[in-house]
Scaffold this motif. Structure first.
Motif, short mmCIF file in Angstrom:
data_model
loop_
_atom_site.label_atom_id
_atom_site.label_comp_id
_atom_site.label_asym_id
_atom_site.label_seq_id
_atom_site.Cartn_x
_atom_site.Cartn_y
_atom_site.Cartn_z
N ASP A 131 -32.36 5.94 -10.68
CA ASP A 131 -32.03 4.53 -10.43
C ASP A 131 -32.23 3.66 -11.67
O ASP A 131 -32.39 2.45 -11.57
N TYR A 132 -32.20 4.27 -12.84
CA TYR A 132 -32.43 3.54 -14.08
C TYR A 132 -31.48 2.35 -14.22
O TYR A 132 -31.90 1.24 -14.52
N TYR A 133 -30.21 2.59 -14.02
CA TYR A 133 -29.23 1.50 -14.17
C TYR A 133 -29.49 0.40 -13.14
O TYR A 133 -29.42 -0.79 -13.46
N LYS A 161 -22.69 4.64 -13.30
CA LYS A 161 -23.02 3.98 -14.57
C LYS A 161 -24.34 4.51 -15.14
O LYS A 161 -24.47 4.72 -16.34
N GLY A 162 -25.29 4.73 -14.26
CA GLY A 162 -26.57 5.26 -14.69
C GLY A 162 -26.46 6.68 -15.22
O GLY A 162 -27.12 7.03 -16.20
N ALA A 163 -25.61 7.48 -14.59
CA ALA A 163 -25.43 8.86 -15.05
C ALA A 163 -24.93 8.89 -16.49
O ALA A 163 -25.42 9.68 -17.32
N LEU A 164 -23.96 8.04 -16.80
CA LEU A 164 -23.43 7.99 -18.17
C LEU A 164 -24.46 7.47 -19.16
O LEU A 164 -24.58 7.99 -20.27
N LEU A 165 -25.20 6.46 -18.75
CA LEU A 165 -26.23 5.89 -19.63
C LEU A 165 -27.34 6.90 -19.91
O LEU A 165 -27.77 7.06 -21.06
N ILE A 192 -27.83 12.56 -10.94
CA ILE A 192 -27.83 11.10 -10.88
C ILE A 192 -26.51 10.59 -10.30
O ILE A 192 -26.49 9.72 -9.42
N ARG A 193 -25.43 11.15 -10.77
CA ARG A 193 -24.09 10.72 -10.32
C ARG A 193 -23.93 10.85 -8.81
O ARG A 193 -23.34 9.99 -8.16
N HIS A 194 -24.48 11.91 -8.23
CA HIS A 194 -24.27 12.19 -6.80
C HIS A 194 -25.36 11.65 -5.88
O HIS A 194 -25.22 11.72 -4.67
N HIS A 195 -26.44 11.09 -6.42
CA HIS A 195 -27.58 10.77 -5.56
C HIS A 195 -27.30 9.71 -4.50
O HIS A 195 -27.98 9.67 -3.48
N ALA A 198 -35.00 13.65 -2.37
CA ALA A 198 -36.17 12.96 -2.93
C ALA A 198 -36.00 11.45 -2.82
O ALA A 198 -36.93 10.72 -2.44
N ASP A 199 -34.80 10.96 -3.11
CA ASP A 199 -34.50 9.53 -3.02
C ASP A 199 -34.66 9.05 -1.57
O ASP A 199 -35.31 8.04 -1.30
#
Length: 163
Positions: A77-79, A92-96, A119-122, A139-140
């Motif tokens: 969930d960084y982005y 967007k987070g996956a790319l970052l 990240i992309r699929h979470h 986990a999320d």
């Protein structure tokens, strides 16, 4: 070994490398420390730490790479939190995160791709993906359920994502 010491336990892939973990922890928690809203900052830090720990434990249980699961859980969930971006935050987070991990020089391309995919699929909770991505989704969901004080049967939640 379970619990908070899971991050330093040796695994089948040779153990968790502290240089990699510290690099990722530094950029995630530095970004989250700058969140002005106290409640949101606390949520971001707690959710990242919980997801990382839960993902590592599930990876151990289901035969996936614990270190990469921990890192992915930490970054998923960084982005959303660092850029206050909810819309398409997973993509967007996956790319970052891909870019940040590549720039660190600590990760192989296959490892970066695995983390990026998780990240992309979470956020695609109802779609089935590879087992690693399912671990991150689980986990999320478990972290969110615990934060909300849900009385939902956690065993059923795990069974939904990891049949």
């Amino acid at each position: 070994m379970r619990g908070e010491n899971a991050t330093i336990r040796m695994n089948k892939t040779g153990g968790m490398r502290m240089d990699r973990l510290e690099t990722v922890r530094a950029f995630v928690f530095q970004a989250y420390a700058s969140i002005q809203d106290d409640a949101l900052r606390h949520l971001a830090i707690a959710h990242a730490a919980e997801c990382a720990a839960i993902a590592a434990l599930l990876a151990d249980r289901y035969g996936e790479n614990e270190e990469l699961a921990y890192i992915c859980g930490l970054c998923h969930d960084y982005y959303r939190f660092a850029y206050n971006g909810v819309k398409e935050h997973a993509q967007k987070g996956a790319l970052l995160i891909r870019k940040k991990l590549a720039e660190s020089g600590h990760f192989k391309e296959a490892e970066i791709t695995m983390i990026e995919t998780g990240i992309r699929h979470h956020s695609e909770k109802t779609k089935r993906h590879d087992r690693f991505s399912q671990i991150i989704k689980c986990a999320d969901a478990l972290s969110q359920s615990m934060q909300e004080g849900s009385t939902e049967d956690l065993t059923k939640l795990i069974a939904f994502y990891l049949p």
